[in-house]
Design an enzyme around this catalytic site. Sequence first.
Site, mmCIF file in Angstrom:
data_model
loop_
_atom_site.group_PDB
_atom_site.id
_atom_site.type_symbol
_atom_site.label_atom_id
_atom_site.label_comp_id
_atom_site.label_asym_id
_atom_site.label_seq_id
_atom_site.Cartn_x
_atom_site.Cartn_y
_atom_site.Cartn_z
ATOM 1 N N GLN A 31 0.831 -1.198 0.000
ATOM 2 C CA GLN A 31 0.000 0.000 0.000
ATOM 3 C C GLN A 31 0.870 1.255 0.000
ATOM 4 O OE1 GLN A 31 -2.170 -0.720 3.638
ATOM 5 N NE2 GLN A 31 -0.271 -1.138 4.716
ATOM 6 N N ASP A 157 -6.801 -4.811 14.763
ATOM 7 C CA ASP A 157 -6.677 -3.377 14.509
ATOM 8 C C ASP A 157 -6.306 -3.215 13.048
ATOM 9 O OD1 ASP A 157 -6.221 -0.691 14.451
ATOM 10 O OD2 ASP A 157 -4.523 -0.705 15.833
#
Length: 282
Positions: A31, A157
Amino acid sequence: MPEPGWIDEIFDGVRYGLEGHVISEQQSPFQRVSIIESKRYGKGLLLDGCWMTAEHQERHYHESLVHPALCGAEAIERVLVIGGGDGGTARECLRHSGVQELHMVEIDGLVVELSQQHLPSLGGGCWTDPRFQLTVGDGIAFAANAADASYNVVIVDGSDPAGPAEGLFNRAFFENCRRILKPGGVFATQSESPEAFRKVHIDTVKLLREVFGYADPMYGWVPMYPSGWWSWTFAAVDGPRYRQAKPERVASIAAGCEIWSDRWQRGAFDAIPANIERALNS
């Protein structure tokens, strides 16, 4: 210093922006990782152009994700965090003296590296805490290979269910999380905005109820996220123990919290919108 401008996340026809400038932007194998300096919230982190966290707002998210789970589980000696490369979730977990081992599995080492460099307050002392162990790798595979009943608390998370986080929102992964929980354990995950990601939110809560037996969403706010309205969902096998915070654990951490308290938690679980409650019970 670059001239300040606007850094925006654009989602579903709405822009969510901060005034500031980009101070680092790199492409990892997974990413685009961006670090920004904003006027209002300090330094912040975006992944693929989506807001993740910022120095002066991160407690809205991290305290809400961590403390219902760690104050509700029967024991908290061994904790697994999947994702969380900025360190905020690990920091909040390690405030609990009962945690003896915390394993964090983050898929993107660049997130950890840039967070340590530019956002040191988020992780605080977690990176050097002797109880902390970091694995840079695939959290889905880690959960699949972990031993049965090996963790008291499992916390996810992750970012939105796309790209490297996509597999964190499916039955096979949740079933592995249930399998590796010890008796009396609690599972926790961020579960998106009930407004901006309504279907994902409802589907996630329903699936967790099918897999664990007990699961409930809790509602709060992270103003920099799409809609500003956010949720975290907690699950357990032996009843909704995440709703009942153990007084001794509350007493040990409450004074250091900016958002979370036992009272706030009770209200946040009760703040379920009527239309979401109907959808979950249908």
